[in-house]
Design an enzyme around this catalytic site. Structure first.
Site, mmCIF file in Angstrom:
data_model
loop_
_atom_site.group_PDB
_atom_site.id
_atom_site.type_symbol
_atom_site.label_atom_id
_atom_site.label_comp_id
_atom_site.label_asym_id
_atom_site.label_seq_id
_atom_site.Cartn_x
_atom_site.Cartn_y
_atom_site.Cartn_z
ATOM 1 N N PRO A 87 0.818 -1.227 0.000
ATOM 2 C CA PRO A 87 0.000 0.000 0.000
ATOM 3 C C PRO A 87 0.847 1.271 0.000
ATOM 4 O O PRO A 87 0.332 2.357 -0.236
ATOM 5 C CB PRO A 87 -0.838 -0.117 1.273
ATOM 6 C CG PRO A 87 -0.380 -1.319 2.001
ATOM 7 C CD PRO A 87 0.532 -2.105 1.124
ATOM 8 N N GLU A 114 1.497 -7.753 8.598
ATOM 9 C CA GLU A 114 1.467 -6.299 8.787
ATOM 10 C C GLU A 114 2.584 -5.581 8.048
ATOM 11 O O GLU A 114 2.572 -4.377 7.905
ATOM 12 C CB GLU A 114 1.496 -5.954 10.278
ATOM 13 C CG GLU A 114 0.137 -6.102 10.953
ATOM 14 C CD GLU A 114 -0.338 -7.539 11.085
ATOM 15 O OE1 GLU A 114 0.480 -8.480 10.911
ATOM 16 O OE2 GLU A 114 -1.530 -7.737 11.350
ATOM 17 N N ARG A 152 -3.513 -8.196 -20.584
ATOM 18 C CA ARG A 152 -4.428 -7.812 -21.657
ATOM 19 C C ARG A 152 -3.818 -6.785 -22.604
ATOM 20 O O ARG A 152 -4.362 -6.509 -23.664
ATOM 21 C CB ARG A 152 -5.776 -7.345 -21.127
ATOM 22 C CG ARG A 152 -5.712 -6.234 -20.110
ATOM 23 C CD ARG A 152 -7.060 -5.892 -19.529
ATOM 24 N NE ARG A 152 -7.913 -5.199 -20.490
ATOM 25 C CZ ARG A 152 -8.989 -5.712 -21.071
ATOM 26 N NH1 ARG A 152 -9.395 -6.917 -20.779
ATOM 27 N NH2 ARG A 152 -9.679 -5.009 -21.926
ATOM 28 N N ASP A 167 -11.151 1.083 -24.442
ATOM 29 C CA ASP A 167 -11.491 0.862 -23.034
ATOM 30 C C ASP A 167 -11.401 2.170 -22.267
ATOM 31 O O ASP A 167 -10.617 3.043 -22.603
ATOM 32 C CB ASP A 167 -10.485 -0.094 -22.366
ATOM 33 C CG ASP A 167 -10.715 -1.541 -22.771
ATOM 34 O OD1 ASP A 167 -11.757 -1.821 -23.380
ATOM 35 O OD2 ASP A 167 -9.838 -2.354 -22.462
HETATM 36 CL CL1 6GU Z 1 -0.306 -3.760 -3.291
HETATM 37 N N1 6GU Z 1 -1.084 -4.464 -0.864
HETATM 38 C C1 6GU Z 1 -1.880 -4.361 0.207
HETATM 39 N N2 6GU Z 1 -1.672 -5.164 1.241
HETATM 40 N N3 6GU Z 1 -2.869 -3.485 0.299
HETATM 41 C C2 6GU Z 1 -3.063 -2.705 -0.764
HETATM 42 C C3 6GU Z 1 -2.281 -2.761 -1.914
HETATM 43 C C4 6GU Z 1 -1.274 -3.659 -1.933
HETATM 44 N N4 6GU Z 1 -2.719 -1.830 -2.768
HETATM 45 C C5 6GU Z 1 -3.735 -1.237 -2.172
HETATM 46 N N5 6GU Z 1 -3.951 -1.733 -0.953
#
Ligand code: 6GU
Length: 242
Positions: A87, A114, A152, A167
């Site tokens: 994230p 975590e 794709r 798209d």
């Molecule tokens: Cl790549 N990993 C995790 N754990 N949560 C996320 C993510 C990735 N992308 C958005 N939320």
């Protein structure tokens, strides 16, 4: 293209990769997907992949050794991109998908628990990607999203009537509304222009619908879209109508 995926949950990938476009791309030999269980590269008796964080705090951290070990086993002497799904990564989009679609081979590491030991980020990953501003339980679903969006775009993966060109996002705009039969569904009619057989009129209507929809829902996309003078005139007109 050869995609290598490192995960603690290899079974999560079997469903999504054995259907539809990805399955067909693999069967046609356009892409090869290899899944590795990070746990298989542990050297201790209990195959431990995570441990408590130094400094304390909640949760467990993915240990560096099995991740480095798996990447080194996969890449050998080859120098290939190593993308950590986290994230904290840069936000994935159609352009990043297109860039990755140009790679001959790459590695995706699915972070879990975590966190992942910082040394993986600093000394192993060459890129970090997030698929959006929300928290997933692990990188697996994110890896599937990245693989789908990338595969794709590989030439030959989509048939000519599935073309990638119109798209949403491919053009930098949202896609125009689509209709199929019946012409009248519960009294809701297909727009007349689409039945006209006038290709130029249809193209103009679709372009204006794309512009209108993008302007309304995702105006920030217009800053980067490739727009003609005619498009700009149309956008100015709908803006003055608001
Ligand atoms: Cl790549 N990993 C995790 N754990 N949560 C996320 C993510 C990735 N992308 C958005 N939320």
């Amino acid at each position: 293209m050869h995609i290598h995926i490192l995960t603690l949950f290899p079974n999560m990938f079997t469903g999504p990769f054995n259907e539809s476009i990805i399955k067909r791309a693999v069967e046609r030999g356009l892409v090869d997907i290899s899944i590795y269980n990070i746990r298989d590269c542990t050297s201790d008796k209990h195959h431990i992949v995570d441990d408590y964080p130094y400094g304390g705090g909640p949760g467990m951290v993915l240990k560096p050794e099995p991740v480095f070990e798996t990447v080194e086993m996969v890449r050998g002497e080859r120098d290939i991109p190593v993308i950590l799904l986290t994230p904290q990564g840069r936000l994935f989009n159609q352009q990043i998908a297109a860039d990755i679609a140009g790679y001959e081979e790459f590695i995706l590491i699915c972070g879990h628990y975590e966190g992942v030991d910082e040394r993986v980020r600093e000394h192993l990953a060459t890129d970090e990607i997030s698929i959006g501003d929300y928290v997933l339980s692990g990188g697996e679903l994110a890896a599937m999203v990245v693989v789908d969006a990338v595969v794709r775009q590989i030439p030959g993966v989509l048939g000519s009537d599935e073309s990638v060109g119109e798209d949403s996002h491919a053009t930098g705009l949202l896609e125009y509304p689509q209709y199929t039969r019946p012409q009248d569904f519960k009294g809701w009619e297909v727009p007349e222009v689409l039945l006209s057989g006038n290709h130029a009129e249809v193209a103009r209507w679709r372009r204006e619908q794309s512009l209108r929809r993008t302007s309304k829902r995702r105006p920030e996309l217009l800053d980067r879209a490739i727009l003609s003078d005619k498009d700009r005139v149309f956008l100015a007109r709908i803006k003055s109508e608001e």
